[in-house]
Design a protein around this motif. Sequence first.
Motif, PDB file in Angstrom:
ATOM      1  N   PHE A   1      61.251  60.990  49.866  1.00 11.58           N
ATOM      2  CA  PHE A   1      62.089  60.770  48.690  1.00 11.58           C
ATOM      3  C   PHE A   1      61.411  59.830  47.706  1.00 11.58           C
ATOM      4  O   PHE A   1      60.678  58.911  48.095  1.00 11.58           O
ATOM      5  CB  PHE A   1      63.430  60.150  49.090  1.00 11.58           C
TER       6      PHE A   1
ATOM      7  N   LEU B   1      80.208  60.810  48.986  1.00 13.48           N
ATOM      8  CA  LEU B   1      79.809  62.223  48.987  1.00 13.48           C
ATOM      9  C   LEU B   1      78.404  62.435  49.551  1.00 13.48           C
ATOM     10  O   LEU B   1      77.966  63.579  49.708  1.00 13.48           O
ATOM     11  CB  LEU B   1      79.889  62.802  47.578  1.00 13.48           C
ATOM     12  N   GLY B   2      77.709  61.388  49.820  1.00  7.85           N
ATOM     13  CA  GLY B   2      76.375  61.525  50.389  1.00  7.85           C
ATOM     14  C   GLY B   2      75.378  62.101  49.405  1.00  7.85           C
ATOM     15  O   GLY B   2      75.479  61.893  48.193  1.00  7.85           O
ATOM     16  N   LEU B   3      74.422  62.829  49.932  1.00 10.13           N
ATOM     17  CA  LEU B   3      73.370  63.442  49.123  1.00 10.13           C
ATOM     18  C   LEU B   3      73.688  64.921  48.965  1.00 10.13           C
ATOM     19  O   LEU B   3      73.772  65.659  49.950  1.00 10.13           O
ATOM     20  CB  LEU B   3      72.015  63.272  49.821  1.00 10.13           C
ATOM     21  N   ARG B   4      73.816  65.353  47.743  1.00 10.17           N
ATOM     22  CA  ARG B   4      74.096  66.762  47.481  1.00 10.17           C
ATOM     23  C   ARG B   4      72.929  67.365  46.693  1.00 10.17           C
ATOM     24  O   ARG B   4      72.470  66.798  45.712  1.00 10.17           O
ATOM     25  CB  ARG B   4      75.400  66.908  46.697  1.00 10.17           C
TER      26      ARG B   4
ATOM     27  N   PHE C   1      72.041  57.950  56.733  1.00 11.35           N
ATOM     28  CA  PHE C   1      72.532  59.317  56.540  1.00 11.35           C
ATOM     29  C   PHE C   1      72.121  60.177  57.727  1.00 11.35           C
ATOM     30  O   PHE C   1      70.953  60.185  58.121  1.00 11.35           O
ATOM     31  CB  PHE C   1      71.934  59.961  55.290  1.00 11.35           C
TER      32      PHE C   1
ATOM     33  N   VAL D   1      71.969  51.807  54.268  1.00 12.02           N
ATOM     34  CA  VAL D   1      72.818  52.991  54.350  1.00 12.02           C
ATOM     35  C   VAL D   1      72.088  54.026  55.208  1.00 12.02           C
ATOM     36  O   VAL D   1      70.897  54.279  54.992  1.00 12.02           O
ATOM     37  CB  VAL D   1      73.128  53.581  52.964  1.00 12.02           C
TER      38      VAL D   1
ATOM     39  N   PHE E   1      73.588  66.901  54.340  1.00 14.72           N
ATOM     40  CA  PHE E   1      73.701  65.488  54.677  1.00 14.72           C
ATOM     41  C   PHE E   1      75.153  65.072  54.880  1.00 14.72           C
ATOM     42  O   PHE E   1      76.076  65.619  54.247  1.00 14.72           O
ATOM     43  CB  PHE E   1      73.118  64.629  53.549  1.00 14.72           C
ATOM     44  N   GLY E   2      75.349  64.078  55.743  1.00 10.38           N
ATOM     45  CA  GLY E   2      76.635  63.410  55.843  1.00 10.38           C
ATOM     46  C   GLY E   2      76.828  62.474  54.665  1.00 10.38           C
ATOM     47  O   GLY E   2      75.920  62.285  53.848  1.00 10.38           O
TER      48      GLY E   2
ATOM     49  N   GLY F   1      77.159  59.256  54.625  1.00 10.29           N
ATOM     50  CA  GLY F   1      76.474  57.972  54.729  1.00 10.29           C
ATOM     51  C   GLY F   1      77.321  56.893  55.377  1.00 10.29           C
ATOM     52  O   GLY F   1      78.552  56.911  55.299  1.00 10.29           O
TER      53      GLY F   1
ATOM     54  N   TYR G   1      68.229  59.459  58.222  1.00  6.23           N
ATOM     55  CA  TYR G   1      67.504  58.781  57.165  1.00  6.23           C
ATOM     56  C   TYR G   1      68.134  57.408  56.919  1.00  6.23           C
ATOM     57  O   TYR G   1      69.353  57.251  56.979  1.00  6.23           O
ATOM     58  CB  TYR G   1      67.541  59.602  55.868  1.00  6.23           C
TER      59      TYR G   1
ATOM     60  N   GLN H   1      73.344  61.381  44.484  1.00  8.89           N
ATOM     61  CA  GLN H   1      74.068  60.577  45.467  1.00  8.89           C
ATOM     62  C   GLN H   1      75.259  59.921  44.793  1.00  8.89           C
ATOM     63  O   GLN H   1      75.099  59.162  43.829  1.00  8.89           O
ATOM     64  CB  GLN H   1      73.154  59.501  46.072  1.00  8.89           C
TER      65      GLN H   1
END
Lengths: 115, 109
Positions: free
Chosen positions: A106, A41-44, B89, B87, B99-100, B102, B36, A37
Amino acid sequence: EAQVTQNPRYLITVTGKKLTVTCSQNMNHEYMSWYRQDPGLGLRQIYYSMNVEVTDKGDVPEGYKVSRKEKRNFPLILESPSPNQTSLYFCASSIGRSSGANVLTFGAGSRLTVL
Amino acid sequence: GENVEQHPSTLSVQEGDSAVIKCTYSDSASNYFPWYKQELGKGPQLIIDIRSNVGEKKDQRIAVTLNKTAKHFSLHITETQPEDSAVYFCAASKNKLSFGAGTTVTVRA
């Protein structure tokens, strides 16, 4: 308690010093995955595993390795960390064999700083 | 692959007001859209999801709407409370979740 456990939670290291972030789940989940994270860029996704001994690259796999020798464990290995790998890392698992339409559980995250 | 865009990146609302977060996706084959919530110091946690055969879904103060034609979906939080600060998502998926970036929501007391 059903959970995904990551260690360490915080780590400061130097360029080139190999490190491993461990991930363990106690839910008998088939699917496990690593994300990073970064702001904006968010979650990659880095790597994922659909089953024991089955791993595959995600969207940003460069500089990382993984292994899935046991169903419950999915360690993330940085063989030669670089500053651009400074990030917040999350391990996740799900009961199905993909992240497609399954709920991801998670871990709490591992904040890594590479100097 | 799938590309998910999320807006706004930050959102500040007065306690008791509503908050809306919007996402668009690129792959018309995507059929699963989860949201999320990530609280400070914790990992993301699923709060609500919707599948492509449904246009709207509600769970107490949160609701999600999906417009398949326009390829966008939204999260609505009503009567916001301080514990909604987090946050959020969005994500879209056919076989793999994307995912976006956030949205950081701050609820002002």
